[in-house]
Write a protein that holds these residues in place. Sequence first.
Motif, PDB file in Angstrom:
ATOM      1  N   THR A  94       0.818  -1.220   0.000  1.00 31.26           N
ATOM      2  CA  THR A  94       0.000   0.000   0.000  1.00 31.26           C
ATOM      3  C   THR A  94       0.849   1.265   0.000  1.00 31.26           C
ATOM      4  OG1 THR A  94      -0.224  -0.158   2.396  1.00 31.26           O
ATOM      5  CG2 THR A  94      -2.020  -1.040   1.067  1.00 31.26           C
ATOM      6  N   PRO A 112       2.624   2.710  -4.050  1.00 30.41           N
ATOM      7  CA  PRO A 112       2.158   3.755  -4.981  1.00 30.41           C
ATOM      8  C   PRO A 112       2.663   5.157  -4.621  1.00 30.41           C
ATOM      9  CG  PRO A 112       0.357   2.298  -4.460  1.00 30.41           C
ATOM     10  CD  PRO A 112       1.491   1.930  -3.559  1.00 30.41           C
ATOM     11  N   LEU A 114       5.981   5.122  -6.355  1.00 29.59           N
ATOM     12  CA  LEU A 114       5.920   4.841  -7.785  1.00 29.59           C
ATOM     13  C   LEU A 114       5.099   5.866  -8.561  1.00 29.59           C
ATOM     14  CD1 LEU A 114       5.399   0.975  -7.606  1.00 29.59           C
ATOM     15  CD2 LEU A 114       7.528   2.223  -8.007  1.00 29.59           C
ATOM     16  N   GLY A 115       4.361   6.692  -7.856  1.00 32.38           N
ATOM     17  CA  GLY A 115       3.565   7.727  -8.508  1.00 32.38           C
ATOM     18  C   GLY A 115       2.312   7.196  -9.188  1.00 32.38           C
ATOM     19  N   THR A 116       1.793   6.072  -8.744  1.00 36.83           N
ATOM     20  CA  THR A 116       0.585   5.496  -9.328  1.00 36.83           C
ATOM     21  C   THR A 116      -0.620   5.816  -8.453  1.00 36.83           C
ATOM     22  OG1 THR A 116       0.948   3.393  -8.203  1.00 36.83           O
ATOM     23  CG2 THR A 116       1.894   3.621 -10.391  1.00 36.83           C
ATOM     24  N   ASP A 117      -1.789   5.366  -8.889  1.00 39.35           N
ATOM     25  CA  ASP A 117      -3.012   5.586  -8.116  1.00 39.35           C
ATOM     26  C   ASP A 117      -2.962   4.779  -6.827  1.00 39.35           C
ATOM     27  OD1 ASP A 117      -4.076   7.253 -10.036  1.00 39.35           O
ATOM     28  OD2 ASP A 117      -5.053   5.585 -11.105  1.00 39.35           O
TER      29      ASP A 117
END
Length: 83
Positions: A34, A37, A40-43
């Motif tokens: 959790t 992200p 990683l810059g994701t949603d």
Amino acid sequence: MRDKTQANSAGPGDGMVRTGAIVFFVGAVATLVTVAPLFLGTDPFPPIAYAVCMLMGAGFLIAAAGVLRGIAFQRRQARSGLN
């Protein structure tokens, strides 16, 4: 001293400690997943994923209860003189 130790005998709290370690590990992996992200810059994941992270604390409590149960058993055993 070796004759006084119990080799490979499962005490009353050993199962709880093993279960707590597994639950803690699942919670730790969920925490890493959790948080990924964020880096990683994701949603972000849905809120249920963050709820699974709470297993880390639950696993710690289960393991601690197993340790305390083992301690209580050994104290009762020592008081009764069944060493």
